[in-house]
Design an enzyme around this catalytic site. Structure first.
Site, PDB file in Angstrom:
ATOM      1  CG  ASP A   7      -1.871   1.161   1.228  1.00 18.91           C
ATOM      2  OD1 ASP A   7      -2.369   1.534   0.154  1.00 18.91           O
ATOM      3  OD2 ASP A   7      -2.130   1.714   2.322  1.00 18.91           O
ATOM      4  CD  GLU A  67      -4.732   1.719  -3.136  1.00 20.86           C
ATOM      5  OE1 GLU A  67      -5.951   1.699  -2.972  1.00 20.86           O
ATOM      6  OE2 GLU A  67      -3.944   2.223  -2.314  1.00 20.86           O
ATOM      7  CG  ASP A 140      -1.222   2.945   5.839  1.00 21.31           C
ATOM      8  OD1 ASP A 140      -1.346   3.698   4.870  1.00 21.31           O
ATOM      9  OD2 ASP A 140      -1.471   3.298   7.007  1.00 21.31           O
TER      10      ASP A 140
END
Length: 168
Positions: A7, A67, A140
């Site tokens: 992330d 991501e 996260d």
């Protein structure tokens, strides 16, 4: 297959290393690389690069799932996250790890079966799929674990499609 879920960020980079085997997932390591707001930005990027390099060297993942960035209202933040993401991609690429990118919608769909799932639903399913007693404290890190699961689901389906194509 060992998958590194990431992330991206510049204050906190969540990561999760997961083993995917026969449709099951086993967490190997998860955590966050953190930097301080008081540090110069390029120093923060170096910390992120070095941290990810160590994780990749330790676990030698076959794939990394990260991501995709989506539009944010704050342009300065978006640019800094994009710069951090570039450093993250460089660290993984230099190690020769295959990179896959997923949108938040794709992760929600893969983990919960519903692309509009709320964060608590994604976290609960991630916890269940990894057989964790509790989720890590940082969102996260949870997001990174979900990202790894998403790639495990996608890689499995790509593998199935390849095998079906060969049979036909």
């Amino acid at each position: 297959m060992v998958i590194l879920g990431i992330d991206p960020g510049y204050a906190i980079v969540g990561y999760g290393v997961v083993e995917a085997k026969n449709g099951r997932y086993r967490p190997l390591e998860h955590g966050a690389i953190t930097t301080k707001a008081s540090q110069r930005f390029y120093e923060r990027l170096e910390i992120i690069y070095n941290g990810l390099t160590c994780i990749v060297q330790k676990w030698k993942p076959q794939a990394a799932a990260i991501e995709k960035l989506y539009f944010q209202n704050n342009q300065k933040t978006a640019i800094q996250v994009a710069e951090a993401r570039g450093v993250i991609l460089l660290a993984v690429q230099k190690a020769g790890v295959t990179i896959a990118e997923y949108t938040p919608l794709q992760v929600k769909q893969a983990v919960t079966g519903y692309g509009q799932a709320q964060k608590p639903q994604v976290m609960e399913m991630t916890k269940r799929l990894l057989c964790l007693k509790q989720m890590p404290g940082l969102d996260d890190t949870c997001d990174a674990l979900a990202m790894a699961i998403c790639h495990g689901q996608a890689a499995g389906s790509m593998l199935r499609r390849t095998m079906l194509t060969r049979r036909l």
